[in-house]
Each structure stands twice: as C-alpha cells, then as structure tokens.
Design a protein around this motif. Sequence first.
Motif, short mmCIF file in Angstrom:
data_model
loop_
_atom_site.label_atom_id
_atom_site.label_comp_id
_atom_site.label_asym_id
_atom_site.label_seq_id
_atom_site.Cartn_x
_atom_site.Cartn_y
_atom_site.Cartn_z
N SER A 335 0.86 -1.18 0.00
CA SER A 335 0.00 0.00 0.00
C SER A 335 0.90 1.23 0.00
O SER A 335 1.59 1.50 0.98
N TYR A 336 0.90 1.95 -1.09
CA TYR A 336 1.77 3.12 -1.27
C TYR A 336 0.96 4.36 -0.87
O TYR A 336 0.04 4.77 -1.57
N THR A 337 1.29 4.94 0.28
CA THR A 337 0.47 6.03 0.81
C THR A 337 1.21 7.36 0.74
O THR A 337 2.33 7.44 0.23
N GLY A 338 0.60 8.38 1.28
CA GLY A 338 1.19 9.70 1.31
C GLY A 338 0.21 10.76 0.85
O GLY A 338 -0.96 10.47 0.58
N LEU A 339 0.69 11.97 0.74
CA LEU A 339 -0.14 13.09 0.30
C LEU A 339 0.41 13.77 -0.94
O LEU A 339 -0.32 14.46 -1.65
N SER A 340 1.71 13.60 -1.21
CA SER A 340 2.33 14.33 -2.33
C SER A 340 1.88 13.80 -3.68
O SER A 340 1.70 14.58 -4.63
N ASP A 341 1.71 12.48 -3.78
CA ASP A 341 1.33 11.89 -5.06
C ASP A 341 -0.18 11.93 -5.26
O ASP A 341 -0.95 11.95 -4.29
N SER A 342 -0.60 11.93 -6.50
CA SER A 342 -2.03 11.95 -6.79
C SER A 342 -2.65 10.61 -6.39
O SER A 342 -1.95 9.59 -6.29
N PRO A 343 -3.97 10.58 -6.14
CA PRO A 343 -4.63 9.32 -5.78
C PRO A 343 -4.47 8.23 -6.84
O PRO A 343 -4.66 7.05 -6.53
N PHE A 344 -4.15 8.62 -8.07
CA PHE A 344 -3.89 7.61 -9.10
C PHE A 344 -2.75 6.70 -8.69
O PHE A 344 -2.77 5.49 -8.94
N TRP A 345 -1.74 7.27 -8.02
CA TRP A 345 -0.56 6.49 -7.66
C TRP A 345 -0.62 5.91 -6.26
O TRP A 345 0.00 4.88 -5.99
N ARG A 346 -1.33 6.55 -5.36
CA ARG A 346 -1.25 6.13 -3.96
C ARG A 346 -2.54 5.43 -3.52
O ARG A 346 -3.56 5.44 -4.22
N ASP A 347 -2.46 4.85 -2.35
CA ASP A 347 -3.59 4.13 -1.76
C ASP A 347 -4.35 5.11 -0.87
O ASP A 347 -4.00 5.30 0.30
N ALA A 348 -5.36 5.76 -1.41
CA ALA A 348 -6.16 6.73 -0.65
C ALA A 348 -7.38 6.02 -0.06
O ALA A 348 -7.87 5.05 -0.62
N PRO A 349 -7.89 6.51 1.08
CA PRO A 349 -9.00 5.82 1.75
C PRO A 349 -10.36 6.12 1.15
O PRO A 349 -11.34 6.29 1.85
N ASP A 350 -10.44 6.22 -0.14
CA ASP A 350 -11.73 6.40 -0.81
C ASP A 350 -11.60 5.82 -2.22
O ASP A 350 -10.57 5.26 -2.59
N ALA A 351 -12.64 5.98 -3.01
CA ALA A 351 -12.66 5.36 -4.33
C ALA A 351 -11.65 5.96 -5.29
O ALA A 351 -11.35 5.37 -6.33
N ARG A 352 -11.08 7.12 -4.96
CA ARG A 352 -10.11 7.74 -5.87
C ARG A 352 -8.77 7.03 -5.84
O ARG A 352 -8.00 7.09 -6.79
N GLY A 353 -8.42 6.40 -4.72
CA GLY A 353 -7.11 5.79 -4.56
C GLY A 353 -6.94 4.56 -5.44
O GLY A 353 -7.62 3.55 -5.24
N ARG A 354 -6.04 4.63 -6.43
CA ARG A 354 -5.81 3.50 -7.35
C ARG A 354 -4.62 2.65 -6.93
O ARG A 354 -4.49 1.51 -7.38
N ASN A 355 -3.71 3.21 -6.13
CA ASN A 355 -2.53 2.48 -5.63
C ASN A 355 -1.69 1.88 -6.75
O ASN A 355 -1.14 0.79 -6.62
N TRP A 356 -1.54 2.61 -7.85
CA TRP A 356 -0.76 2.06 -8.96
C TRP A 356 0.71 1.88 -8.59
O TRP A 356 1.36 0.96 -9.07
N MET A 357 1.24 2.73 -7.70
CA MET A 357 2.64 2.54 -7.31
C MET A 357 2.80 1.24 -6.55
O MET A 357 3.77 0.50 -6.75
N GLY A 358 1.86 0.95 -5.65
CA GLY A 358 1.93 -0.32 -4.94
C GLY A 358 1.85 -1.49 -5.89
O GLY A 358 2.59 -2.48 -5.76
N ARG A 359 0.99 -1.39 -6.88
CA ARG A 359 0.85 -2.48 -7.86
C ARG A 359 2.11 -2.65 -8.70
O ARG A 359 2.53 -3.78 -8.98
N LEU A 360 2.70 -1.53 -9.11
CA LEU A 360 3.93 -1.63 -9.92
C LEU A 360 5.08 -2.21 -9.11
O LEU A 360 5.91 -2.97 -9.64
N LEU A 361 5.15 -1.87 -7.84
CA LEU A 361 6.19 -2.45 -6.98
C LEU A 361 5.98 -3.96 -6.85
O LEU A 361 6.94 -4.74 -6.89
N GLU A 362 4.74 -4.39 -6.69
CA GLU A 362 4.45 -5.82 -6.60
C GLU A 362 4.80 -6.53 -7.91
O GLU A 362 5.35 -7.64 -7.90
N LEU A 363 4.47 -5.91 -9.05
CA LEU A 363 4.80 -6.49 -10.35
C LEU A 363 6.31 -6.60 -10.53
O LEU A 363 6.82 -7.65 -10.94
N THR A 364 7.02 -5.54 -10.19
CA THR A 364 8.48 -5.56 -10.32
C THR A 364 9.08 -6.62 -9.41
O THR A 364 10.03 -7.33 -9.80
#
Length: 385
Positions: A335-364
Amino acid sequence: MTWRGPTYRMVDGERIGGAWCHVWRRYRPDGEYYLDDLVVFADGAISCGEGTDLAGLAELLATGWLAATDPEAPPLPDEPSKWASRCGEPLTPEGFLLEVADRIEELNERPTAGQRCWDAIRRFQREPDESNRALLRAAYLSVPPHLRIYVLGDMDRQDRPLRILLTNVGEAVGGDGPVVTAEMHQGVLDYFGRGDEGVESEQEQRAVRHSDDPSEPGRPALVSHETVYPQGWPEQPGLFMLRNDFPARIVFAGESYASVLHGYWALSAADASDRGRIRDAASGREAHDLGGRAAHRSDWPDVRLAVMAGLVRAKFTQHPELAEVLVSTGDARISYTGLSDSPFWRDAPDARGRNWMGRLLELTRSELVARRLLRPEETPASGRR
C-alpha cells in the motif's frame, strides 16, 4: 431492514466492532417520530441516543419510544393467501429484537439463526427422523419471521420447501396451502440434495479455476509511508528505499536521473528546457514541484503508467541492493500512501485511490523473483552478475 457497517467504539483501548440501521425515535411522549441510527456492538451494547442493551431495547420498543417501522406508514393490505404470497411476515418489534440478537452473533463470528437453521437441515438430511424434524422446526421458527423467506437463498421457492417439510402429511401448509404427502416430503429432500450437488459442483469448478491461488495466507499488507529527511537519508533507510524520491540514480531511455521521481516528472514535460531543469533538480521533491508546474506532454495521460513501470523496473534492476529490499517483502500487498502523489498512484481511503505505485512495486518484485529462478547465476548471493 438494511444494516450498514462496519463501525466501532473503543473500550479500555479495545476496538469493539458494530453495525447500524435506521429506526424511528421520538423525544417526548406522544411526540413525532424522527429517523435515527441504532448502533449495535459485538459486546451487546446498543446505542440510539442513549446506551442500552437487548432488554432495554425491548422496553423502548414496547413503550413506543422506538419503532422498527415508520409508525405513520399505512398498514399493508392483508394477503389473500399465505401460501401464494411472495412477501415475508411483517416486521414486528419481536422480530426486530431477534434480528438485533442475530446481528450481535454475527459481529462475534458466531452462527446466526439462519446458519443454525441450515445446520438443522443438514442434520435432517443425514437422519430424516421425527426428532430431527422437531429440531429443524425449532431452528426455522427461531429465524426472525420477516426474514424466513430468505433463509434458503432461493428467490423462486423462498422458504416453501421448509414449510412443506415441517407440515405433517395430510395437513395443508399454513392452512391454505397444498395438502402435504409423503412424496412431497421426499421431493423436498431431493431438492436439498440437488442443491448440495450444485454446491459441490461449483466448489469443484472453483478449485479448478482458482488452482493458482496461494494455498497459504499471504503476508499482511505492507504500508509504504511517505517520509521527509531534512538532514539527508539515513545510512539504513530500510523500506523507505521503495519510495520514488529515494536517491537511486537510474538510466532510462538514454537519460540519467537521480531518482524515479526525477525521471517521471522530467519525461512528463512538453518543453525540452523544462525537462532539463527537472532532471537536474536538487531533490526528488523539487523535481516533483517543477514538473507539476510545467506544461505536460499531450499524450502523458496515455503513457504515464508505462513510463513509471519502466522507471521502477530500472531502479530495482540497476541497484541489486534495492532489489533485495523489495524481494524481502515476499507476497505482501504493498500500500503506497502519502499526500504528495495523486490518488492515481497512492492508496487513498476512498474510491479515488488507485494504488498504482503499490501495484507496480508488486509487479516488479514478481519479475525480480522470476528472473532469479530462471537465471540464478545473476543473483547477488552468487557473487556473479
């Protein structure tokens, strides 16, 4: 009655789970009713303006301070035939109390009345004698009356098979239904048997379709927190190496970048001069700020995910020590969290959070493990690269 959740309250540092539904409440005798929330907790506590328990709730319902249904709603017309009706029993205070008690059982992960009814059905299937039929009748009657039509999960037959089975041969079901025969009892047993076969078949098919699922539970989710080190990164930053602003120089698409963040925002810029300034920024955060202010390439929304995937892959393939950190996370969800990155990249506590950074780290991470399995001579432990 629709229940919602989860919710909770804290008692002496312990989290007590709960659920809630709407009820009608009045604040003075003979006053108007208002919609309010009734919250039920796993320890049996109940809250609706004031704290109470099941016994207190029964008194509030009996005295009219609370109502499970809208008191001003017109009464439902009588059904011409109980057997032919597609509606359940009306919701009564007594039935609501049973439903609340069931919700407390569910919050404690104990069997509800519906689940106990199914246990009684299974017992009767194994030994269809009168003693087990009596136990089944008691289990069925313990289900809140307004929920009995749902107990079998059959939208077409509802609870009619059970009503047939619990009616003696020669008697009419519910007084106005068909007269029960021994063949009808056997038909109900066959109905349950076909249902069991269907469940077993579905379980077998699921086992085949999901045969690649892990056989053991995975690691708990790993949360990658955003952090700031004003005095510079520590000698052993640990899991903070996973962050995009961690200084790890990479070469990607013919250019050298001080971090993933430098590369991402430089490549997002439409103007070459902006790309150069972002690439040469003193820190990842500065690169982020510069890139956020620069005009983006017109195709950036379409290619940004692929660019980030390439940058992350470059980071961990070009720095074996960082790859070790990533691989050490095992199969944990990241779960890649924080405030600096957009919800597209991070795990936000609502429907906007896509957590793509977390997914890319898992894929890598998966790619790194697969590469080691296929080419073990390249692992750092072998001393050869």
